[in-house]
Design a protein around this motif. Structure first.
Motif, mmCIF file in Angstrom:
data_model
loop_
_atom_site.group_PDB
_atom_site.id
_atom_site.type_symbol
_atom_site.label_atom_id
_atom_site.label_comp_id
_atom_site.label_asym_id
_atom_site.label_seq_id
_atom_site.Cartn_x
_atom_site.Cartn_y
_atom_site.Cartn_z
ATOM 1 N N ILE A 1 0.573 -1.177 -0.039
ATOM 2 C CA ILE A 1 0.149 0.009 0.282
ATOM 3 C C ILE A 1 0.891 1.522 -0.348
ATOM 4 N N VAL A 2 0.985 1.824 -0.897
ATOM 5 C CA VAL A 2 1.304 3.611 -0.935
ATOM 6 C C VAL A 2 0.883 4.188 -0.648
ATOM 7 N N GLY A 3 1.387 5.001 0.903
ATOM 8 C CA GLY A 3 0.327 5.912 1.416
ATOM 9 C C GLY A 3 0.772 6.143 2.693
ATOM 10 N N ASP A 4 0.997 7.177 3.570
ATOM 11 C CA ASP A 4 1.133 7.368 5.043
ATOM 12 C C ASP A 4 0.752 6.660 5.864
ATOM 13 N N VAL B 1 -3.023 4.529 7.493
ATOM 14 C CA VAL B 1 -3.802 3.484 6.686
ATOM 15 C C VAL B 1 -3.270 2.503 7.951
ATOM 16 N N MET C 1 -6.391 2.623 9.645
ATOM 17 C CA MET C 1 -7.847 1.672 9.427
ATOM 18 C C MET C 1 -7.494 0.223 9.816
ATOM 19 N N LEU C 2 -6.599 0.082 9.092
ATOM 20 C CA LEU C 2 -6.053 -1.984 10.139
ATOM 21 C C LEU C 2 -6.143 -2.744 11.117
ATOM 22 N N GLU D 1 -8.774 -0.818 12.667
ATOM 23 C CA GLU D 1 -9.919 -1.055 12.808
ATOM 24 C C GLU D 1 -10.499 -2.141 12.726
#
Lengths: 262, 400, 379
Positions: free
Chosen positions: B378-381, B385, B388-389, B391
């Motif tokens: 996953i490319v992102g902050d 991320v 959310m993961l 949760e």
């Protein structure tokens, strides 16, 4: 107290990157540094020098002529004497041949109470030279030192284990290998840098100087040989999930549970 | 023994320059030239050359009468306070494989005091024979005591292979023994095999931060010695019906042989991070930006029922203790799921985790090398991320 | 012309880079936000002989040269403009005049502890009505027996309130104009000397900038620096040297902003590709990088001239003019490249832009540098 600190100049592997296109090592601009564990070894020696009178520190390295910089840095940090053992005959030495070569150099230095080595070098990670040097010199050893006290001729050290530590005592002369947890190495001082280049020298010793025969060093005296090297096949790239929002995270978990990974 | 460039064949293509891990090749007048001060004879250049312009001269193992006197595979059975180290079982599994290929006996060398019960355990896990040195002075590990006993046993019984776990104790002991026996030692091997034709041990270990693998041999010295990285080899299933011999050996050891005294053994109060056995590992790296980031990492690890790992960069920054470190200088792990958060994937990190069953990488930089080994990326902050993961994982666990 | 650093200078650069990254960078944003003087950094720099790099060892220094000192300021400023100016003002303005003009006793008493970093130094020339027109001094010093009595005030004094030693300029003979100005070494505890207002600044916010107030301040006669009436020359020559320090600060800030862009442009993706792949930004970046390198050569050249004891006033003014304007341009463009992230305090870029502006102003504005350059060349 006379101390010998063995150091190694290594490429800073933290700075090594792989070219994403060719898969090869990008070595350009990778700085050479004093091996981390060896800096802890030097720092411990310097702390003893700060604490006690009449402590004399000799820094010893075996390496190519460029290792001069590592020794100058050691001098700039506060070491008294620096010796570079360098000879084409040493090329291809494995850890045992290296240890035997260092033994010859230490014997030429002659007088010592403690030999400090870093536990292992980041470019090889073997942790073998210290104990092999101790064996060759017939010294008691304490490896993985995380805490050190000196009282008279006695040495008391904590030695790290995976699940705790041992408290060990021995007498000088002895060889100790150090790890990161032992101390926080100081910086060189700017004054030290100018002294290291203007007032101090790095002694260069070759095979003849340390009276080592060509059968005792280099490839010829290394019991281990490299038969083959190969590049580990990198695992193929997987799937880049698009986006970084809630949907993406849900998709990831769905895939994991689908494969019974979670 | 050295590397030779065949100038008539060299086309000056520079492939060998790129392949050399030691920066020992330069181009002089359009041809490759070896800097022998830096060359370690590793052979990476030979493998890279497409024109057969590089020759690495190697000595072949010569079968001599002296070497053939050595027979059998030995495994050092490390115990602490009367408890066998898990690694010793892994070594037995690997040793069994080697002994079978050679058609020789597998012996476990056990040193300690009044630990007879361990002998059976060693046999159940694959040993044909246990060489048991039972002595009061061997109760706790000491470099001097163990080195003396083992070297004497080797000199007397002459095994061809001796393998030792690369634990803190194993790495203290093995080089001391190999030096006293004037034989070779290969550190931290991740793969062992037998060249059945020559009957020699092939010892493979990562070199230069895991970027290349090197297979190392000990052609003219015996025993061939290796330390083996814990967590890499597989132990055998326990077989209670296995039978073997326990040989109680007489040893000659005096107090004055031991120059380092064990005053105390302190078990660490802090919880031991068991990365090696973990099924789920969530690791953080420099991309966390600060030590507090590990709280988030811990939260995700807890949700998964796993443990926290880290890259060397995060350890070097002082954000987390070294026992969390995964990689070349840390632990080698193979969990079911490995989640790398803010880890760019320096080669020494990849060396320690790339055998995980499933690797998930979360990183801002799409070109980060970590993505090249990951199953899902996953490319992102990670700060967006990972919460959310957490949760979603919690939700999933509740639903089940 | 030899652009290669010596081995010593290379090692100083490596040391300062590591020191800056590990000790200075982690607190740079906080000291800016809190306007807090980083006393702990000054103490660490003292420990590693960074506070007196160009002075001889016998005088408490590191036995180094101007270029090494300049490299130190550059590397510190690369991560924190505040720390760069603290070292620059201390070394060039506080300590250097004593090294150049002081008596043996003054060097022993003041330069040594300054160079060792036990004392911090500052320089007081600017007054409310004597900024760029420094000759218009209103602070006066009157000799009364064995001491001078100083009355007046100074403003915008870098390291003011934090320093132990101040080089102060005052009129000893008003009728003589610039030839009536004298320089004095003033200790922070001299009677009649006090610190006035501490300024709240746009940038370099961790550094202290204050007013100095002299009310019947008693300064012993032996604290006269140089001869009476020679103060203006001392001030101007000190500023010539100081300008190289500020030029190095500007260079460091510009390099820091450029490095942030290098990282960000590779990381940040828009329209499916990294910023580094957009030609519009590539051209902007290439211009920035080129100017930073040009500034470096000007700054190092001025420092080398000083080390070789050659005239360097013109070179120093050129270096400061170009480096400070480069710093402003590069940091402004760096904010632009970072977009919204460049404007918020989470990223260091906006701080670098705020820090850069002062380098065009203090120790002679850009306009003054042009006056100096033209005056020297058209002589």
């Amino acid at each position: 107290m006379k101390i010998v600190v063995c150091i190694k100049q290594v490429p800073d592997t933290n700075e090594v990157r792989i070219d994403p296109k060719t898969g090869t090592l990008i070595r350009e601009g990778v700085p050479s540094i004093i091996n981390h564990d060896d800096k802890n070894a030097l720092e411990e020696a310097l702390q003893l020098k700060d604490k006690y009178e009449d402590v004399h520190i000799t820094v010893l390295t075996m390496g190519p002529p460029q290792a001069d910089v590592a020794l100058r840095e050691s001098l700039a940090m506060g070491a008294d004497r620096a010796i570079l053992v360098s000879d084409r005959a040493f090329a291809g030495s494995d850890t045992w041949a290296t240890a035997k070569t260092l033994t010859a150099a230490v014997k030429k230095i002659g007088d010592y109470d403690i030999i400090f080595c870093g536990r292992q070098a980041i470019d090889g990670d073997t942790a073998q030279v210290g104990p092999q040097l101790a064996e060759d010199l017939g010294l008691p050893q304490i490896t993985y030192v995380t805490h050190l006290e000196i009282e008279g001729n006695k040495v008391k050290a904590h030695r790290a284990l995976e699940d705790g530590y041992e408290v060990l005592t021995t007498e000088m002369p002895c060889l100790l290998t150090t790890i990161k947890e032992l101390n926080e190495p100081r910086y060189s001082s700017v004054r030290g840098i100018f002294e290291a280049y203007k007032e101090k020298t790095v002694e260069m010793w070759n095979a003849k100087d340390i009276a080592i025969s060509l059968e005792e060093t280099g490839l010829n005296s290394s019991p281990t040989n490299v038969r083959q090297t190969f590049t580990p096949s990198p695992k193929g790239q997987g799937m880049i999930l698009e986006g970084n929002g809630r949907d993406t995270v849900s998709e990831l978990l769905f895939k994991l549970s689908e494969k019974h990974l979670i | 023994m050295s590397v030779i460039i065949l100038k008539d064949k060299c086309r000056g293509c520079r492939l060998c320059m790129k392949a050399c891990p030691f920066d020992a090749i330069k181009m002089i007048e359009g041809k490759a030239a070896i800097n022998y001060d830096k060359c370690t004879n590793c052979g990476a250049c030979e493998a890279s050359c497409k024109f057969e312009a590089i020759l690495v001269e190697r000595e072949e193992a010569k079968e001599s009468a002296d070497l053939s006197a050595y027979k059998g595979v030995w495994v050092f059975a490390e115990q602490r306070q009367g408890k066998l180290m898990f690694t010793s079982l892994e070594l037995l599994g690997e040793g069994r494989k080697l002994a079978d290929k050679l058609g020789v006996e597998l012996s476990a060398v056990l040193l300690g005091h009044e630990i007879d019960n361990i002998c059976e355990e060693l046999i159940h896990y694959g040993a044909d024979k246990v060489i048991y040195a039972n002595h009061k002075l061997l109760q706790n590990y000491t470099t001097d005591g163990y080195t003396k006993v083992i070297t004497n046993l080797v000199n007397e019984k002459k095994p061809e292979i001796l393998i030792i776990g690369a634990t803190n104790i194993g790495r203290d002991l093995a080089p001391r023994i190999s030096a006293r026996l004037n034989t070779g030692l290969t550190a931290d091997c991740t793969k062992l095999d037998i060249d059945e034709e020559q009957r020699i041990l092939l010892q493979t270990r990562p070199a230069f931060g895991g970027n290349i693998m090197a297979t190392i041999i000990t052609p003219k010295h015996r025993p061939q010695m290796s330390t083996v990285r814990p967590g890499v080899m597989k132990k055998l299933e326990i077989d209670m019906s296995r039978k073997g011999i326990v040989e109680n050996v007489k040893i000659d050891l005096k107090q004055e042989d031991i120059r380092v005294n064990v005053e105390e053994i302190v078990k660490s109060a802090k919880q031991i991070v068991n990365l090696v056995d973990a099924h789920y590992i969530v690791s953080g790296g420099r991309g966390l930006g600060n030590p507090e980031g590990f709280k988030l990492i811990k939260e995700l690890a807890d949700a998964l029922g796993g443990v926290v790992g880290s890259s060397r960069a995060a350890v070097d920054s002082g954000w987390i203790s070294q026992d969390h470190q995964v990689g070349q200088t840390g632990k080698t792990v193979r969990p079911i799921v490995y989640i790398a958060c803010g880890i760019s994937g320096a080669i020494q990190h990849l060396a320690g985790m790339q055998n995980s069953d499933c690797i998930i990488a979360i990183n801002k930089n799409p070109d980060a090398p970590i993505f090249s080994v990951s199953d899902y990326g996953i490319v992102g902050d990670l700060y967006k991320v990972v919460p959310m993961l957490i949760e979603e994982v919690k939700k999933l666990k509740e639903d089940n | 012309m030899n652009f290669n650093l010596t081995k010593e200078q290379e090692m100083v650069k490596t040391l300062m880079r590591e020191f800056a990254e590990k000790e200075v960078k982690p607190i740079a944003a906080d000291i800016d936000e809190e306007e807090r003087f980083p006393r702990e950094t000054v103490e660490k720099m003292a420990r590693y002989a960074m506070m007196g790099i160009p002075f001889p060892k016998e005088l408490g220094g590191a036995g180094g040269d101007t270029l090494s000192y300049i490299i130190a300021v550059e590397e510190l400023s690369r991560v924190c403009g505040t720390t760069g100016v603290i070292l620059s003002a201390h070394t060039s303005l506080g300590a250097h005049p004593i090294y150049q003009y002081g008596t043996e006793e003054q060097k022993e008493k003041y330069l040594k502890p300054l160079a060792e970093g036990k004392y911090l130094g500052a320089f007081g020339l600017t007054e409310p009505n004597a900024g760029t027109d420094a000759a218009c001094q209103q602070t006066i010093a009157v000799l009364e027996g064995n001491h001078y009595v100083i009355d007046g005030s100074k403003v915008f004094i870098t390291n003011g309130g934090e320093s132990d030693i101040y080089i102060i300029f005052a009129m000893t003979d008003k009728a003589k104009g610039t030839r009536g100005i004298s320089a004095f070494i003033v200790e922070k505890d001299f009677p009649g000397f006090s610190i006035g207002k501490i300024e709240n600044k746009m940038g370099i916010r961790g550094s202290s900038t204050s007013e100095l107030i002299f009310e019947n301040c008693i300064v012993p006669k032996e604290n006269l620096l140089g001869q009476e009436g020679k103060g203006f020359g001392i001030a101007m020559q000190t500023l010539d040297g100081g300008r190289i320090g500020i030029a190095a600060q500007a260079l460091g800030i510009a390099q820091g902003a450029l490095d942030e862009c290098t990282k960000y442009m590779k990381e940040r993706k828009q329209f499916g590709k990294p910023l580094a792949a957009f030609q519009g930004l590539q051209w902007m970046y290439a211009d920035m990088a080129t100017k930073v390198q040009a500034a470096r050569f000007l700054v190092y050249n001025a420092a080398m001239k000083k080390d070789q004891k050659l005239p360097f006033a013109t070179e120093a003014a050129m270096a400061k003019l170009f480096a400070s304007e480069t710093a402003m341009e590069v940091t402004t463009n760096a904010v632009q490249i970072h977009g919204g992230y460049g404007y918020i305090r989470e990223y260091p870029i906006e701080r670098m832009m705020r820090d850069a502006k002062i380098t065009e102003i203090y120790e002679g504005t850009s306009q003054v540098q042009k006056m100096v350059i033209a005056a020297n060349l058209l002589k």
